[in-house]
Every structure is written in C-alpha cells, then in structure tokens.
Design a protein around this motif. Sequence first.
Motif, PDB file in Angstrom:
ATOM      1  N   TYR A  75      38.147  48.434  41.750  1.00  0.00           N
ATOM      2  CA  TYR A  75      37.217  47.403  40.793  1.00  0.00           C
ATOM      3  C   TYR A  75      36.528  46.250  41.054  1.00  0.00           C
ATOM      4  O   TYR A  75      37.559  45.616  42.210  1.00  0.00           O
ATOM      5  N   LEU A  76      35.508  45.520  41.519  1.00  0.00           N
ATOM      6  CA  LEU A  76      35.046  44.111  42.149  1.00  0.00           C
ATOM      7  C   LEU A  76      34.632  42.814  41.703  1.00  0.00           C
ATOM      8  O   LEU A  76      34.575  43.292  40.028  1.00  0.00           O
ATOM      9  N   ALA A  77      35.036  42.065  41.825  1.00  0.00           N
ATOM     10  CA  ALA A  77      35.305  40.680  40.632  1.00  0.00           C
ATOM     11  C   ALA A  77      32.840  40.380  40.879  1.00  0.00           C
ATOM     12  O   ALA A  77      32.054  40.851  41.434  1.00  0.00           O
ATOM     13  N   ASP A  78      32.952  40.711  39.690  1.00  0.00           N
ATOM     14  CA  ASP A  78      31.425  40.485  38.481  1.00  0.00           C
ATOM     15  C   ASP A  78      30.900  38.982  39.591  1.00  0.00           C
ATOM     16  O   ASP A  78      31.230  38.415  39.147  1.00  0.00           O
ATOM     17  N   ALA A  79      29.964  38.972  40.769  1.00  0.00           N
ATOM     18  CA  ALA A  79      29.205  37.193  41.346  1.00  0.00           C
ATOM     19  C   ALA A  79      28.949  37.101  39.983  1.00  0.00           C
ATOM     20  O   ALA A  79      29.345  35.090  39.946  1.00  0.00           O
ATOM     21  N   LYS A  80      28.402  37.496  39.095  1.00  0.00           N
ATOM     22  CA  LYS A  80      27.410  36.493  38.246  1.00  0.00           C
ATOM     23  C   LYS A  80      28.267  36.537  36.368  1.00  0.00           C
ATOM     24  O   LYS A  80      28.035  35.634  35.019  1.00  0.00           O
ATOM     25  N   ARG A  81      29.351  36.982  36.041  1.00  0.00           N
ATOM     26  CA  ARG A  81      30.230  36.651  35.586  1.00  0.00           C
ATOM     27  C   ARG A  81      31.541  36.839  36.207  1.00  0.00           C
ATOM     28  O   ARG A  81      32.417  38.250  35.865  1.00  0.00           O
ATOM     29  N   PRO A  82      32.293  35.929  36.650  1.00  0.00           N
ATOM     30  CA  PRO A  82      33.816  35.956  37.749  1.00  0.00           C
ATOM     31  C   PRO A  82      34.871  36.991  36.640  1.00  0.00           C
ATOM     32  O   PRO A  82      35.867  36.840  37.296  1.00  0.00           O
ATOM     33  N   ALA A  83      35.107  36.698  35.661  1.00  0.00           N
ATOM     34  CA  ALA A  83      36.539  37.183  34.525  1.00  0.00           C
ATOM     35  C   ALA A  83      35.473  38.829  34.048  1.00  0.00           C
ATOM     36  O   ALA A  83      36.367  38.840  33.510  1.00  0.00           O
ATOM     37  N   VAL A  84      34.815  39.939  35.246  1.00  0.00           N
ATOM     38  CA  VAL A  84      35.132  40.995  34.895  1.00  0.00           C
ATOM     39  C   VAL A  84      34.921  41.662  36.039  1.00  0.00           C
ATOM     40  O   VAL A  84      34.216  41.156  36.769  1.00  0.00           O
ATOM     41  N   LEU A  85      35.631  42.547  36.424  1.00  0.00           N
ATOM     42  CA  LEU A  85      35.616  43.814  37.622  1.00  0.00           C
ATOM     43  C   LEU A  85      34.195  44.671  36.826  1.00  0.00           C
ATOM     44  O   LEU A  85      34.505  45.660  35.741  1.00  0.00           O
TER      45      LEU A  85
END
Length: 151
Positions: free
Chosen positions: A68-78
């Motif tokens: 699971y990778l950190a979402d660049a546009k939503r940093p608190a979401v994997l």
Amino acid sequence: MSSFIPGFNNTLDPKAQFYLELVEQCAALLQGQRNLISNTANVSSLVYHGLRETPTREGKPVNWVGFYLADAKRPAVLALGPFQGKPACTEIAFGRGVCGTAASTSKSLVVKDVHDFPGHISCDPASKSEVVVPLKAPNGKVHGVFDIDAS
C-alpha cells in the motif's frame, strides 16, 4: 552469497537459510532498477510465491503479499499498490486497521490474530495473521507499507 551448500553441514537452520536466500533474490531483482511499480510488483511476487512454496511454512499458508503506497494527493491515505493474492481494499486511511496503524506509528506490526486487532479491516476473511512493515524515507516519512497476510 548465502552460506548454504547442498549436501554439506550448513551453519543455518532451514528457516534462516530460506529467508537469507529470499533476501538475496530480492536484492538481485532490484539491482539497477529504479522504477517503483516494477520493483514493488517483483518483490510482492517473489515473496508471495517463495512463502507459498517453502516447506518451512507448511501449515501456515500465505494468502496475500503486497504494498500500500501513500497517495501523493491525499498523504493520510494508503492506496493499493502491486500485490499477489485475492482482490484487496483499494484505500486505507493512516491509523485505520493494521496497515494504517503501521503507517501512522511508523512501526512494524506482527499480529498473530487479526480478529483481536482493534479496527481490523477484513479485506479477505481468510486472513488470520498479518505482518506489516512501513516503508520509510531517510527523513522518516512513511511512503507506504509492505503487507503479508496468512490464513
């Protein structure tokens, strides 16, 4: 290279030997390749198939390995990355479930019974245990997690 020589008295037990060889295979796959998707896809496949095929894990089947990778546009979401196994949850908030907790605390988690973990997210009801390792940059920022589930 590993110290394992077939037919000789080896210094490592079979389980340690297996993991040493898995690390060596992983390093060889990653050497010279800088593409995140290629590397995470190959690592998830190598670990999934390696864990499913080794006799050292008999009776402890792995059913999911991936990232699971950190979402660049939503940093608190994997966001779901490359994986092997059944379809999985596509997004996990930091702090939610085993993966989100590992990401928010920046600590590896080994959970023997996921049903006892507060806020466990059941992507696959067959999963009974889970190991999650955060992927951290040198500055400590979490960029994702590596997740292994077993049934």
